[in-house]
Design a protein around this motif. Structure first.
Motif, short mmCIF file in Angstrom:
data_model
loop_
_atom_site.label_atom_id
_atom_site.label_comp_id
_atom_site.label_asym_id
_atom_site.label_seq_id
_atom_site.Cartn_x
_atom_site.Cartn_y
_atom_site.Cartn_z
N ASN A 5 -4.06 -3.70 -7.00
CA ASN A 5 -5.31 -4.18 -6.42
C ASN A 5 -5.11 -4.67 -4.99
O ASN A 5 -5.76 -5.61 -4.56
CB ASN A 5 -5.90 -5.31 -7.26
CG ASN A 5 -6.53 -4.79 -8.53
OD1 ASN A 5 -6.87 -3.62 -8.60
ND2 ASN A 5 -6.69 -5.65 -9.51
N THR A 6 -4.24 -4.06 -4.26
CA THR A 6 -3.99 -4.47 -2.88
C THR A 6 -5.06 -3.90 -1.97
O THR A 6 -5.30 -2.69 -1.97
CB THR A 6 -2.61 -3.98 -2.42
OG1 THR A 6 -1.64 -4.40 -3.35
CG2 THR A 6 -2.28 -4.52 -1.06
N LYS A 7 -5.71 -4.77 -1.22
CA LYS A 7 -6.74 -4.32 -0.29
C LYS A 7 -6.23 -4.47 1.14
O LYS A 7 -5.63 -5.48 1.49
CB LYS A 7 -8.02 -5.13 -0.45
CG LYS A 7 -8.74 -4.89 -1.74
CD LYS A 7 -10.04 -5.63 -1.76
CE LYS A 7 -10.78 -5.34 -3.05
NZ LYS A 7 -12.09 -5.99 -3.07
N THR A 8 -6.49 -3.47 1.94
CA THR A 8 -6.15 -3.53 3.35
C THR A 8 -7.40 -3.93 4.12
O THR A 8 -8.44 -3.31 3.98
CB THR A 8 -5.66 -2.17 3.85
OG1 THR A 8 -4.52 -1.78 3.09
CG2 THR A 8 -5.29 -2.22 5.32
N VAL A 9 -7.28 -4.97 4.92
CA VAL A 9 -8.40 -5.43 5.72
C VAL A 9 -8.26 -4.85 7.12
O VAL A 9 -7.25 -5.06 7.79
CB VAL A 9 -8.45 -6.97 5.79
CG1 VAL A 9 -9.57 -7.44 6.69
CG2 VAL A 9 -8.59 -7.55 4.39
#
Length: 69
Positions: free
Chosen positions: A2-6
């Motif tokens: 669940n890693t999100k890149t901003v």
């Protein structure tokens, strides 16, 4: 996973905040030369020098850029 890149949004007001563009814009508006004027020629020459190329051609939009590419 669940890693999100901003990815930060581009902010023209933050980038251009240190420049006073009003006098330049007023000069262009007063000259009535929106294309092929002295300011455009000067921009193209300075941008070419800045990017290290011999020539620069400014266009009005992406379609024109694709057309001449």
């Amino acid at each position: 996973m669940n890693t999100k890149t901003v990815v930060p949004l581009f902010s023209a007001s933050l980038v251009n905040g240190r420049f006073d563009l009003a006098p330049v814009l007023q000069r262009v508006l007063d000259s009535n030369s929106y294309i092929l004027g002295k300011e455009v020629t000067q921009f193209e020459q300075e941008f070419a020098r800045y990017t290290g190329v011999e020539h620069c051609v400014s266009v009005a939009n992406g379609s024109e850029a694709l057309e001449i590419a």
